[in-house]
Design a protein around this motif. Structure first.
Motif, mmCIF file in Angstrom:
data_model
loop_
_atom_site.group_PDB
_atom_site.id
_atom_site.type_symbol
_atom_site.label_atom_id
_atom_site.label_comp_id
_atom_site.label_asym_id
_atom_site.label_seq_id
_atom_site.Cartn_x
_atom_site.Cartn_y
_atom_site.Cartn_z
ATOM 1 N N PRO A 17 15.184 21.685 4.342
ATOM 2 C CA PRO A 17 14.878 21.054 3.049
ATOM 3 C C PRO A 17 13.523 20.349 3.149
ATOM 4 O O PRO A 17 13.023 20.135 4.248
ATOM 5 N N VAL A 18 12.958 20.034 1.999
ATOM 6 C CA VAL A 18 11.693 19.297 1.983
ATOM 7 C C VAL A 18 12.055 17.855 1.614
ATOM 8 O O VAL A 18 12.331 17.563 0.451
ATOM 9 N N PRO A 19 12.129 16.970 2.604
ATOM 10 C CA PRO A 19 12.745 15.650 2.357
ATOM 11 C C PRO A 19 11.933 14.768 1.412
ATOM 12 O O PRO A 19 10.705 14.740 1.477
ATOM 13 N N ASP A 20 12.656 14.066 0.552
ATOM 14 C CA ASP A 20 12.009 13.159 -0.408
ATOM 15 C C ASP A 20 11.985 11.737 0.135
ATOM 16 O O ASP A 20 13.042 11.187 0.469
ATOM 17 N N PRO A 21 10.807 11.118 0.174
ATOM 18 C CA PRO A 21 10.767 9.691 0.505
ATOM 19 C C PRO A 21 11.363 8.893 -0.645
ATOM 20 O O PRO A 21 11.138 9.229 -1.806
ATOM 21 N N ILE A 22 12.159 7.887 -0.340
ATOM 22 C CA ILE A 22 12.686 7.006 -1.384
ATOM 23 C C ILE A 22 12.034 5.647 -1.152
ATOM 24 O O ILE A 22 12.430 4.903 -0.245
ATOM 25 N N ILE A 23 11.000 5.381 -1.927
ATOM 26 C CA ILE A 23 10.232 4.131 -1.759
ATOM 27 C C ILE A 23 10.394 3.370 -3.072
ATOM 28 O O ILE A 23 9.683 3.654 -4.038
ATOM 29 N N GLU A 24 11.385 2.503 -3.110
ATOM 30 C CA GLU A 24 11.737 1.888 -4.397
ATOM 31 C C GLU A 24 11.977 0.396 -4.252
ATOM 32 O O GLU A 24 12.300 -0.077 -3.173
ATOM 33 N N GLY A 25 11.867 -0.305 -5.384
ATOM 34 C CA GLY A 25 12.209 -1.729 -5.401
ATOM 35 C C GLY A 25 10.967 -2.599 -5.333
ATOM 36 O O GLY A 25 9.840 -2.109 -5.296
ATOM 37 N N VAL A 26 11.183 -3.923 -5.307
ATOM 38 C CA VAL A 26 10.048 -4.858 -5.313
ATOM 39 C C VAL A 26 9.496 -5.116 -3.921
ATOM 40 O O VAL A 26 8.452 -5.742 -3.777
ATOM 41 N N ALA A 27 10.216 -4.636 -2.886
ATOM 42 C CA ALA A 27 9.820 -5.045 -1.536
ATOM 43 C C ALA A 27 9.368 -3.856 -0.685
ATOM 44 O O ALA A 27 9.608 -3.818 0.506
ATOM 45 N N THR A 28 8.704 -2.891 -1.293
ATOM 46 C CA THR A 28 8.296 -1.721 -0.520
ATOM 47 C C THR A 28 7.132 -2.050 0.413
ATOM 48 O O THR A 28 6.849 -1.306 1.329
ATOM 49 N N ARG A 29 6.458 -3.164 0.125
ATOM 50 C CA ARG A 29 5.368 -3.602 1.011
ATOM 51 C C ARG A 29 5.327 -5.123 1.016
ATOM 52 O O ARG A 29 4.613 -5.746 0.212
ATOM 53 N N VAL A 30 6.114 -5.716 1.901
ATOM 54 C CA VAL A 30 6.115 -7.172 2.043
ATOM 55 C C VAL A 30 4.883 -7.532 2.873
ATOM 56 O O VAL A 30 4.617 -6.916 3.912
ATOM 57 N N MET A 31 4.114 -8.508 2.387
ATOM 58 C CA MET A 31 2.843 -8.810 3.044
ATOM 59 C C MET A 31 2.995 -9.991 4.014
ATOM 60 O O MET A 31 3.945 -10.789 3.925
ATOM 61 N N SER A 32 2.015 -10.116 4.906
ATOM 62 C CA SER A 32 1.968 -11.221 5.860
ATOM 63 C C SER A 32 1.919 -12.553 5.111
ATOM 64 O O SER A 32 1.308 -12.650 4.052
ATOM 65 N N LEU A 33 2.565 -13.585 5.678
ATOM 66 C CA LEU A 33 2.527 -14.903 5.035
ATOM 67 C C LEU A 33 1.192 -15.603 5.292
ATOM 68 O O LEU A 33 0.895 -16.629 4.698
ATOM 69 N N ARG A 34 0.395 -15.054 6.196
ATOM 70 C CA ARG A 34 -0.904 -15.669 6.516
ATOM 71 C C ARG A 34 -2.062 -14.959 5.846
ATOM 72 O O ARG A 34 -3.172 -15.490 5.793
ATOM 73 N N ASP A 35 -1.832 -13.716 5.388
ATOM 74 C CA ASP A 35 -2.937 -12.921 4.847
ATOM 75 C C ASP A 35 -2.348 -11.870 3.906
ATOM 76 O O ASP A 35 -1.746 -10.894 4.349
ATOM 77 N N GLY A 36 -2.537 -12.107 2.602
ATOM 78 C CA GLY A 36 -1.913 -11.238 1.594
ATOM 79 C C GLY A 36 -2.459 -9.825 1.554
ATOM 80 O O GLY A 36 -1.968 -8.992 0.794
ATOM 81 N N SER A 37 -3.458 -9.523 2.415
ATOM 82 C CA SER A 37 -3.978 -8.152 2.406
ATOM 83 C C SER A 37 -3.391 -7.338 3.569
ATOM 84 O O SER A 37 -3.666 -6.154 3.706
ATOM 85 N N LYS A 38 -2.575 -8.001 4.423
ATOM 86 C CA LYS A 38 -1.986 -7.281 5.571
ATOM 87 C C LYS A 38 -0.483 -7.237 5.414
ATOM 88 O O LYS A 38 0.122 -8.222 4.987
ATOM 89 N N LYS A 39 0.129 -6.120 5.831
ATOM 90 C CA LYS A 39 1.591 -6.081 5.677
ATOM 91 C C LYS A 39 2.256 -6.955 6.742
ATOM 92 O O LYS A 39 1.702 -7.143 7.834
ATOM 93 N N MET A 40 3.425 -7.463 6.397
ATOM 94 C CA MET A 40 4.202 -8.214 7.379
ATOM 95 C C MET A 40 4.627 -7.241 8.473
ATOM 96 O O MET A 40 5.080 -6.135 8.165
ATOM 97 N N SER A 41 4.458 -7.641 9.731
ATOM 98 C CA SER A 41 4.714 -6.695 10.810
ATOM 99 C C SER A 41 5.301 -7.407 12.027
ATOM 100 O O SER A 41 4.963 -8.557 12.315
ATOM 101 N N LYS A 42 6.170 -6.641 12.737
ATOM 102 C CA LYS A 42 6.770 -7.169 13.961
ATOM 103 C C LYS A 42 5.720 -7.406 15.024
ATOM 104 O O LYS A 42 5.921 -8.185 15.943
ATOM 105 N N SER A 43 4.592 -6.673 14.921
ATOM 106 C CA SER A 43 3.607 -6.729 16.010
ATOM 107 C C SER A 43 2.432 -7.658 15.699
ATOM 108 O O SER A 43 1.517 -7.761 16.504
ATOM 109 N N ASP A 44 2.458 -8.353 14.547
ATOM 110 C CA ASP A 44 1.371 -9.287 14.268
ATOM 111 C C ASP A 44 1.368 -10.376 15.340
ATOM 112 O O ASP A 44 2.419 -10.946 15.647
ATOM 113 N N PRO A 45 0.181 -10.688 15.918
ATOM 114 C CA PRO A 45 0.170 -11.715 16.969
ATOM 115 C C PRO A 45 0.650 -13.084 16.475
ATOM 116 O O PRO A 45 1.171 -13.889 17.263
#
Ligand code: TYM
Length: 350
Positions: free
Chosen positions: A191-219
């Motif tokens: 099959p050709v899989p469909d991404p399901i990217i839905e809702g208000v939180a598809t890209r939660v941003m860093s609390l220190r910099d609104g242009s970077k996504k929140m990430s487990k690896s942020d220093p």
């Protein structure tokens, strides 16, 4: 290549012949953060029990594409499993397992290494971001990562893949691999899989910099909320979250060009299962000093039951391992025949 090829005009056409099936995965690296929870785990829970079979994986083999301390990897694998269970994923309703226990993922990934083109992988922005300036020193695994991800999905013939926005390009590659395999061998097998990217939180941003996504690896640990953070830490992180000096806008449109404000509104909406509009209706025009404590209270109310349940579950690693092993056994019953048929199509004698 053969002429007996079906062109897949739209994803739904392509997948009509396939039983709908959901697959997604998360890497066991560091602690689960709020972006993973709102963008992925919470949505995994929503899709569970919708009548569609759901498989949720802990992708340990993806994690080792960058260095992982072995003891940390083991802990993070169990902690992620605990996070899945504490969030409401139920082994009676979903197949929960870790990737390495189902060898079909890596076996199919090898076939896909031979289907995907270097040029496709060269375009992957996540490889460029993760490899940084020193590309020559990145692991081969990091480069081939999206092929393994395609195999994760396609070894189950999964049709729907709930993910955050940052996985969109990888999903496009998985689709390209499925289409090329089908075309090369003149079959309608994947099959050709469909991404399901839905809702208000598809890209939660860093609390220190609104242009970077929140990430487990942020220093900076202050950039994210970890599911393991206690109430005081959550409150402190939201209090210190970067904002602008204006009060909250009176309309959602008024948040344009204010990424930090927009992010906090989206987080509030996602935690409360509501919408940015509803949050603005309640808090529009108020100052951040009023809004942030409300956001912290909501986050603590929603997240602290999860983190205490995670700690409880972590006290019994044997039980967590048992759940993952049982899930892997079930997963293999789906994956093994699909791999076998793939080998038959390719002409490999098994
Ligand atoms: P990973 O482990 O980086 O992230 C797991 C999931 O969390 C989502 N996510 C976010 N969503 C919203 N805001 C954020 N700040 C945020 N950060 C992370 C990701 O989009 C993802 O859905 N390659 C994948 C793991 C993977 C996978 C798969 C996913 C491997 N095989 C097959 C789906 C299907 C990854 O690194 O996700």
């Amino acid at each position: 290549m053969t002429d007996a090829v079906q062109t897949h005009s739209t994803p739904s056409d392509a997948n009509a012949a396939f039983k709908p099936r959901v697959f997604s995965g998360i890497q066991p690296t560091n602690h689960l953060q709020l972006g993973n929870y709102l963008g992925a785990v919470k949505r995994f829970v929503d899709m569970q029990g919708s009548g569609i079979e759901t498989l949720y994986c802990i992708v340990d083999l993806h994690a080792i594409t960058v260095w992982q301390d072995p003891a940390d990897l083991t802990r993070a694998t169990r902690e992620l499993a605990a996070g899945y269970l504490a969030s409401g994923l139920d082994p009676a309703k979903s197949i929960l397992f870790n990737q390495a226990r189902v060898p079909e993922h890596t076996q199919l990934a090898w076939v896909f290494n031979c289907v995907a083109r270097m040029g496709w992988l060269n375009r992957m922005t996540q490889f460029k971001d993760k490899a940084g300036k020193n590309r020559e020193n990145a692991s081969v695994g990091l480069f081939a990562y999206p092929n393994l991800m395609a195999a994760d999905i396609l070894t189950y013939h999964a049709t729907k893949v709930p993910v955050g926005e940052d996985q969109k390009q990888h999903l496009e590659l998985a689709r390209d691999i499925a289409i090329k395999f089908n075309n090369d061998f003149g079959v309608d097998f994947f099959p050709v899989p469909d991404p399901i990217i839905e809702g208000v939180a598809t890209r939660v941003m860093s609390l220190r910099d609104g242009s970077k996504k929140m990430s487990k690896s942020d220093p900076s640990d202050m950039s994210r909320i970890n599911l393991t953070d206690d109430a005081d830490t959550i409150a402190k992180k939201f209090r210190k979250a970067k904002t602008d000096p204006e009060p909250l806008a009176e309309t959602v449109e008024g948040l344009a060009g204010r990424p930090e404000a927009r992010n906090l509104v989206n987080i509030y909406a996602a935690l409360g299962d509501s919408t940015a509009e509803a949050v603005i209706a309640e808090f529009g025009g108020r100052s951040f000093s009023e809004f942030k404590p409300k956001l912290a209270d909501l986050a603590v109310a929603k997240l602290s039951p999860l983190s205490s349940e995670m700690s409880r579950l972590m006290q019994d690693p044997t039980e967590i391992d048992r759940v993952l092993e049982a899930g892997a056994e079930r997963a293999r019953t789906i994956a093994a025949p699909i791999l076998k048929r793939t080998y038959d199509i390719v002409g490999i004698v098994t």
